[in-house]
Scaffold this motif. Structure first.
Motif, PDB file in Angstrom:
ATOM      1  N   GLY A   1      21.906  48.512  58.968  1.00  0.00           N
ATOM      2  CA  GLY A   1      20.507  48.226  58.696  1.00  0.00           C
ATOM      3  C   GLY A   1      20.325  47.282  57.519  1.00  0.00           C
ATOM      4  N   GLU A   2      19.222  46.554  57.546  1.00  0.00           N
ATOM      5  CA  GLU A   2      18.942  45.612  56.458  1.00  0.00           C
ATOM      6  C   GLU A   2      18.837  46.320  55.116  1.00  0.00           C
ATOM      7  OE1 GLU A   2      19.000  42.357  56.598  1.00  0.00           O
ATOM      8  OE2 GLU A   2      19.491  42.487  58.738  1.00  0.00           O
ATOM      9  N   GLU A   3      18.361  47.574  55.137  1.00  0.00           N
ATOM     10  CA  GLU A   3      18.257  48.326  53.885  1.00  0.00           C
ATOM     11  C   GLU A   3      19.616  48.610  53.270  1.00  0.00           C
ATOM     12  OE1 GLU A   3      18.802  51.264  57.158  1.00  0.00           O
ATOM     13  OE2 GLU A   3      17.616  49.430  56.849  1.00  0.00           O
ATOM     14  N   ASP A   4      20.686  48.469  54.077  1.00  0.00           N
ATOM     15  CA  ASP A   4      22.044  48.670  53.581  1.00  0.00           C
ATOM     16  C   ASP A   4      22.840  47.375  53.600  1.00  0.00           C
ATOM     17  OD1 ASP A   4      24.176  49.994  52.496  1.00  0.00           O
ATOM     18  OD2 ASP A   4      24.772  51.025  54.331  1.00  0.00           O
ATOM     19  N   GLY A   5      22.140  46.251  53.579  1.00  0.00           N
ATOM     20  CA  GLY A   5      22.797  44.957  53.440  1.00  0.00           C
ATOM     21  C   GLY A   5      22.975  44.173  54.711  1.00  0.00           C
ATOM     22  N   GLY A   6      22.655  44.773  55.880  1.00  0.00           N
ATOM     23  CA  GLY A   6      22.792  44.061  57.141  1.00  0.00           C
ATOM     24  C   GLY A   6      24.247  43.881  57.558  1.00  0.00           C
ATOM     25  N   GLY A   7      24.442  43.196  58.679  1.00  0.00           N
ATOM     26  CA  GLY A   7      25.793  42.976  59.194  1.00  0.00           C
ATOM     27  C   GLY A   7      26.294  44.174  59.972  1.00  0.00           C
ATOM     28  N   PHE A   8      27.538  44.575  59.706  1.00  0.00           N
ATOM     29  CA  PHE A   8      28.154  45.676  60.443  1.00  0.00           C
ATOM     30  C   PHE A   8      28.875  46.625  59.478  1.00  0.00           C
ATOM     31  CE2 PHE A   8      27.852  42.177  63.417  1.00  0.00           C
ATOM     32  CZ  PHE A   8      27.419  42.788  64.580  1.00  0.00           C
TER      33      PHE A   8
ATOM     34  N   THR B   1      23.664  57.379  50.229  1.00  0.00           N
ATOM     35  CA  THR B   1      22.356  56.887  49.807  1.00  0.00           C
ATOM     36  C   THR B   1      22.557  55.821  48.730  1.00  0.00           C
ATOM     37  OG1 THR B   1      22.129  58.503  48.015  1.00  0.00           O
ATOM     38  CG2 THR B   1      21.362  59.170  50.227  1.00  0.00           C
ATOM     39  N   PRO B   2      21.502  55.054  48.388  1.00  0.00           N
ATOM     40  CA  PRO B   2      21.635  54.094  47.287  1.00  0.00           C
ATOM     41  C   PRO B   2      22.022  54.767  45.968  1.00  0.00           C
ATOM     42  CG  PRO B   2      19.683  53.609  48.586  1.00  0.00           C
ATOM     43  CD  PRO B   2      20.213  54.916  49.086  1.00  0.00           C
TER      44      PRO B   2
ATOM     45  N   GLY C   1      32.218  54.737  48.687  1.00  0.00           N
ATOM     46  CA  GLY C   1      33.020  53.591  48.282  1.00  0.00           C
ATOM     47  C   GLY C   1      32.560  53.072  46.938  1.00  0.00           C
ATOM     48  N   ASP C   2      33.453  52.359  46.239  1.00  0.00           N
ATOM     49  CA  ASP C   2      33.090  51.852  44.907  1.00  0.00           C
ATOM     50  C   ASP C   2      33.693  50.470  44.641  1.00  0.00           C
ATOM     51  OD1 ASP C   2      35.764  52.431  44.554  1.00  0.00           O
ATOM     52  OD2 ASP C   2      35.467  53.939  42.986  1.00  0.00           O
ATOM     53  N   ASP C   3      33.888  49.693  45.704  1.00  0.00           N
ATOM     54  CA  ASP C   3      34.494  48.365  45.564  1.00  0.00           C
ATOM     55  C   ASP C   3      33.537  47.433  44.825  1.00  0.00           C
ATOM     56  OD1 ASP C   3      35.906  46.003  45.811  1.00  0.00           O
ATOM     57  OD2 ASP C   3      36.484  46.372  47.892  1.00  0.00           O
ATOM     58  N   LYS C   4      33.951  46.971  43.661  1.00  0.00           N
ATOM     59  CA  LYS C   4      33.098  46.112  42.831  1.00  0.00           C
ATOM     60  C   LYS C   4      33.526  44.651  42.869  1.00  0.00           C
ATOM     61  CE  LYS C   4      31.875  49.821  39.596  1.00  0.00           C
ATOM     62  NZ  LYS C   4      32.468  50.886  40.426  1.00  0.00           N
TER      63      LYS C   4
ATOM     64  N   VAL D   1      30.947  49.088  50.466  1.00  0.00           N
ATOM     65  CA  VAL D   1      30.207  50.175  49.826  1.00  0.00           C
ATOM     66  C   VAL D   1      29.004  50.481  50.713  1.00  0.00           C
ATOM     67  CG1 VAL D   1      28.961  50.936  47.778  1.00  0.00           C
ATOM     68  CG2 VAL D   1      30.946  49.424  47.537  1.00  0.00           C
ATOM     69  N   TRP D   2      28.912  51.708  51.190  1.00  0.00           N
ATOM     70  CA  TRP D   2      27.833  52.101  52.100  1.00  0.00           C
ATOM     71  C   TRP D   2      26.747  52.824  51.315  1.00  0.00           C
ATOM     72  CZ3 TRP D   2      31.130  54.754  56.522  1.00  0.00           C
ATOM     73  CH2 TRP D   2      31.958  53.773  57.102  1.00  0.00           C
ATOM     74  N   ARG D   3      25.510  52.391  51.504  1.00  0.00           N
ATOM     75  CA  ARG D   3      24.368  52.984  50.798  1.00  0.00           C
ATOM     76  C   ARG D   3      23.350  53.604  51.754  1.00  0.00           C
ATOM     77  NH1 ARG D   3      26.133  48.487  48.142  1.00  0.00           N
ATOM     78  NH2 ARG D   3      26.554  48.745  45.913  1.00  0.00           N
TER      79      ARG D   3
END
Length: 353
Positions: A203-210, A269-270, A275-278, A286-288
Motif C-alpha cells: 500500500g501507498e501508506e507503506d511506501g508502495g511497490g511490493f 505499524t509505523p 525490520g530496521d534496515d537504515k 522495513v515494513w510499516r
C-alpha cells in the motif's frame, strides 16, 4: 507443555495383542499407560483394573525405538557455514534446530534424526526411509532430486506429516503465476499454499511497490489468529514476541484461501515497524503496515509452515557471527512443539502406505 495426544505408534505395542502376563490373573487386551523414562530405562503399566502387568526395558540415551512416542527426520544444509554459495544464517538455523529437537526428544520421549543435505544430499528421502518416521521436518531446504521429490509427494499424498521452516518455502519464478515445473507448482501452491516469495502489492501508506522481505532479522509481536487449532490451542495469549528473524512475504493471499488456516500473523505499524534496515535505498526492507502470515496449516494436507528460521548474524565472522537464536522465545517454542506433536497425531490417524 501439555501433551495433546497419545500416538498410535505406541499403541502398536499395547492394545492389539492379547496375552497372559506375569502378575495378571486373566487374559485380556492390555491398555498401556504412558512410558516413564529414566536415563537408562523405561517402564509402563497396564491400566486395566486389577491387572498388575508392567513392561520395561533398558536404553542408552533417554529414549529408544521401543519407548519413543514418535520418530522425526529433519533435512537441511547445516555444517557448511562460511562455504561459498551457503546462506550462513540458514545453515546456522539448521544446526541449532537439530540440536534443539534432539534435546527436546530426550525430554519428551521422541527420536529426532538429522540429515545434513549439504553432506549427503537427499539420498535419505526415500519411501523405505519415510516408513521409519512419523514426521518430516524441512529446515530451510526442500527435496532437491527427482527421486526425493517423488517419495516426498507420495508420502504427503498418503497422509504423511511435514513441518517446514523459512526458506523451505522460498521460490522465485519468471512470472509468479507460472511454475517452471509441475513439481514447483505442487510444492509451492498445492502443498505450502503460499506460491512464490514476495510480489505482494504494498500500500501507498507503506511506501508502495511490493513486499519481499524484511531486514535485518528482528524480534516482532506475533498475533495468534486462532485458538481452535492444535498448534495454538495451548497458547494462553493473543500475542507473543518472536525470536529474531528475516520475515518473508508471499504472492498468494493466504487469508482468502479456503484451504489454508493462518495460525500466526505479523501486523507492523509505523510506530512498531518490522525490520530496521537504515541503509539508503533499502527502505522497502522495513515494513510499516500490512497483515503478514507467519505460520499456517494446509487444510488438505498434514502440513504446517512457519516463517521462523533465520538468525541474526554477522556474515563476515563465520562460526563466530551468530547473534541470536531462533529457539529463544518460550511461546514460539511451545507453538513449534505443539505443531509437531499434533502433526504426528494426525499422521498416525491418516497415513496409508
Amino acid at each position: 507443555m501439555k501433551k495433546i495426544f497419545k500416538l498410535a505408534i505406541v499403541a502398536v505395542f499395547a492394545v492389539t495383542l492379547v496375552f497372559s502376563a506375569v502378575g495378571c490373573s486373566r487374559k485380556h487386551a492390555h491398555k498401556w499407560g504412558d512410558w516413564e523414562r529414566t536415563e537408562t530405562s523405561h517402564t509402563r503399566k497396564c491400566k486395566v483394573k486389577n491387572c498388575g502387568e508392567i513392561q520395561s526395558g533398558n536404553h542408552k540415551d533417554s529414549v529408544c525405538d521401543e519407548c519413543a512416542e514418535f520418530r522425526a527426520i529433519g533435512f537441511g544444509f547445516a555444517d557448511c557455514i562460511g562455504l561459498q554459495g551457503v546462506d550462513d544464517a540458514h545453515a546456522d538455523f539448521a544446526l541449532e534446530a537439530n540440536e534443539w529437537f534432539t534435546e527436546r526428544g530426550k525430554e519428551l520421549g521422541f527420536i529426532y534424526y538429522a540429515v545434513d543435505t549439504y553432506k549427503s544430499g537427499w539420498d535419505d528421502l526415500t519411501e523405505a526411509k519415510l516408513r521409519e518416521y512419523d514426521l518430516v521436518v524441512l529446515l530451510n531446504d526442500k527435496p532437491g532430486t527427482v527421486t526425493a521429490r517423488t517419495a516426498f509427494r507420495e508420502y504427503m499424498d498418503k497422509g504423511g506429516a511435514c513441518m517446514a521452516f523459512h526458506a523451505a518455502g522460498f521460490a522465485m519464478w519468471n512470472t509468479p503465476d507460472t511454475p517452471p515445473t509441475e513439481w514447483d507448482g505442487w510444492f509451492s501452491n498445492t502443498l505450502l499454499r503460499c506460491g512464490v516469495y514476495g510480489n505482494r502489492p504494498r500500500g501507498e501508506e507503506d511506501g508502495g511497490g511490493f513486499y519481499w522481505n524484511t531486514w535485518n532479522p528482528t524480534s516482532e509481536p506475533m498475533t495468534v489468529e486462532t485458538s481452535e487449532h492444535f498448534a495454538t490451542a495451548n497458547l494462553d495469549c493473543d500475542e507473543f514476541i518472536s525470536a529474531p528473524c528475516e520475515w518473508y512475504e508471499w504472492y498468494n493471499d493466504l487469508y482468502e484461501d479456503k484451504d489454508t488456516t493462518v495460525l500466526i500473523s505479523m501486523n507492523p505499524t509505523p510506530e512498531n515497524p518490522a525490520g530496521d534496515d537504515k541503509r539508503p535505498g533499502m527502505e522497502h526492507q522495513v515494513w510499516r503496515g500490512g497483515r503478514h502470515p507467519i505460520a499456517w496449516a494446509n487444510n488438505n494436507y498434514n502440513m504446517i509452515y512457519m516463517n521462523f528460521g533465520h538468525n541474526l548474524r554477522n556474515y563476515n565472522n563465520g562460526d563466530e557471527g551468530k547473534q541470536s537464536k531462533t529457539f529463544s522465545s518460550e511461546k514460539q517454542n511451545q507453538f513449534t512443539l505443539d505443531a509437531m506433536f499434533g502433526l504426528v497425531e494426525a499422521g498416525a490417524d491418516k497415513i496409508k502406505w
